[in-house]
Design an enzyme around this catalytic site. Structure first.
Site: not given
Length: 214
Positions: A115, A38, A42, A118
């Site tokens: 991944e 990933k 955040t 968003g």
């Protein structure tokens, strides 16, 4: 180069991590050594929540990754739960750091699931959107979409964005328990326009097969 699959979505909280874990298990069941990254997470205070979930999953599936840490899964983290552009105060994307971690993962893997964060047009920095990262990493894409009212619009917009960037992709619908209206208000459109409706919860093996051959 090993096969790279980028998991993106029509928005945040659509089910990317859930889908990623199912795909890791499906590919591993086929005898493939799986890896996962990933690149950016955040909203990280003590530790990256999604990254830890992916770390736990992939270490169970690929013994060669027994010694990796969460930093190997999530190379870039920010505290503010916002788009990377905002969370990093528009810090330029460190693509080399991401590529290095992917290549390290590929040394022990046949396939790496990447991944995203968003949706496709989440800004990473002033020059780069999440969709650009897919292209920069030379990955194929799985677009995860929702099954609630509005999914037709959201799905088509994201598909058109991927097509415009000439990114090979397939679409999967992540239907949740309260999405019982999907078969009445949205699914008929996709069926009548010739789009195969693949559901993450029911068709993960078919999704896995299509992605592998994409």
């Amino acid at each position: 180069m090993k096969k790279r699959i980028f998991i993106t979505a029509t928005n945040t909280d659509i089910g990317k991590t859930y889908t990623t874990k199912l795909l890791l298990k499906a590919f591993a069941a086929r005898g493939l050594k799986v890896g996962v990254i990933k690149p950016i997470e955040t909203g990280v205070v003590d530790y990256p929540i999604d990254g830890e979930a992916l770390l736990e999953c992939v270490k169970e599936l690929n013994p060669k990754l027994w010694s990796i840490e969460v930093e190997d899964i999530v190379p870039i983290t920010y505290t503010l739960p916002a788009a990377p552009f905002v969370a990093s105060d528009n810090m330029p994307l460190d693509l080399k750091k991401i590529v290095k971690k992917i290549e390290e993962m590929e040394a022990s893997s046949d396939i790496v699931i990447i991944e995203g964060a968003g949706g496709l047009y989440v800004p990473i920095d002033e020059q780069t959107m999440m969709i650009d990262l897919i292209k920069l990493l030379n990955a194929k894409a799985l677009l995860v979409t929702h099954c609630s009212l509005g999914c037709i619009n959201d799905t088509l917009l994201s598909q058109k964005a991927l097509e415009a960037k000439q990114i090979p992709h397939i679409v999967a619908f992540n239907c949740r328990d309260d999405d019982d209206s999907f078969s009445v208000v949205s699914e008929p459109y996709f069926i009548k326009t010739g789009q195969k409706v693949l559901k993450v919860g029911d068709d993960i093996d078919s999704i896995c097969e299509l992605l592998y051959n994409l």
